[in-house]
Write an enzyme that holds these catalytic residues in place. Structure first.
Site, PDB file in Angstrom:
ATOM      1  N   GLU A  43     -33.178  -7.132  26.445  1.00 64.77           N
ATOM      2  CA  GLU A  43     -32.389  -7.566  27.597  1.00 64.77           C
ATOM      3  C   GLU A  43     -31.896  -8.999  27.411  1.00 64.77           C
ATOM      4  O   GLU A  43     -30.778  -9.328  27.793  1.00 64.77           O
ATOM      5  CB  GLU A  43     -33.167  -7.431  28.901  1.00 64.77           C
ATOM      6  CG  GLU A  43     -32.290  -7.727  30.094  1.00 64.77           C
ATOM      7  CD  GLU A  43     -32.596  -6.906  31.323  1.00 64.77           C
ATOM      8  OE1 GLU A  43     -31.907  -7.138  32.324  1.00 64.77           O
ATOM      9  OE2 GLU A  43     -33.491  -6.059  31.297  1.00 64.77           O
ATOM     10  N   GLY A  63     -28.279  -7.461  34.333  1.00 70.23           N
ATOM     11  CA  GLY A  63     -28.590  -6.177  33.725  1.00 70.23           C
ATOM     12  C   GLY A  63     -28.807  -5.145  34.813  1.00 70.23           C
ATOM     13  O   GLY A  63     -29.521  -5.410  35.787  1.00 70.23           O
ATOM     14  N   SER A  73     -44.224   1.223  15.269  1.00 74.53           N
ATOM     15  CA  SER A  73     -45.010   0.123  15.824  1.00 74.53           C
ATOM     16  C   SER A  73     -45.052  -1.066  14.858  1.00 74.53           C
ATOM     17  O   SER A  73     -44.813  -0.916  13.659  1.00 74.53           O
ATOM     18  CB  SER A  73     -46.433   0.596  16.143  1.00 74.53           C
ATOM     19  OG  SER A  73     -47.063   1.074  14.979  1.00 74.53           O
ATOM     20  N   GLY A  89     -15.761  -4.037  29.418  1.00 76.17           N
ATOM     21  CA  GLY A  89     -14.791  -3.928  30.488  1.00 76.17           C
ATOM     22  C   GLY A  89     -14.771  -5.206  31.317  1.00 76.17           C
ATOM     23  O   GLY A  89     -15.494  -6.165  31.041  1.00 76.17           O
TER      24      GLY A  89
END
Length: 120
Positions: A43, A63, A73, A89
């Site tokens: 994020e 977000g 892992s 956009g």
């Protein structure tokens, strides 16, 4: 970013890369990289990538959806998050973020949707 020691290492016209050390501060109880830390890296790199494309004096990035598939892992070393643009956009940005280890093994693949809003 400071807590997880996330650091940006590369930027191009359509991508942003950050790295994060894997150590006990980001381990889950079994000594592996925690999925939440992976999500934070994804994020962070995806949201910051969106911020590169807008006027942050008048716009804010948030977000609105994050999905992650964990494929492998990691116990130690460094992981790299590479955000590549899928859609840019006016109000919606969509990013694919791939998380790799030091040896370029794919650890996780993520999709992040950001909304671009006017600052109030």
């Amino acid at each position: 970013m400071q807590t997880l020691q996330i650091e940006f290492v590369d930027v191009t016209e359509d991508s942003l890369t950050a790295k994060m050390p894997v150590n006990s501060s980001v381990h889950q109880p079994y000594g592996l990289l925690h999925g939440g830390a992976t999500a934070a890296l994804a994020e962070t790199v995806g949201s910051c990538a969106s911020a590169l494309f807008v006027d942050t004096e008048t716009k804010i990035i948030k977000g609105i959806e994050l999905s992650i598939n964990h494929l492998k892992s990691v116990k130690e070393g460094v992981v790299y998050g590479v955000a590549k643009q899928i859609h840019k956009g006016k109000t919606i940005h969509l990013w694919e973020i791939k998380i790799f280890d030091d040896e370029q093994h794919l650890i996780s693949i993520c999709k992040l949707t950001n909304i671009v809003l006017d600052k109030k």
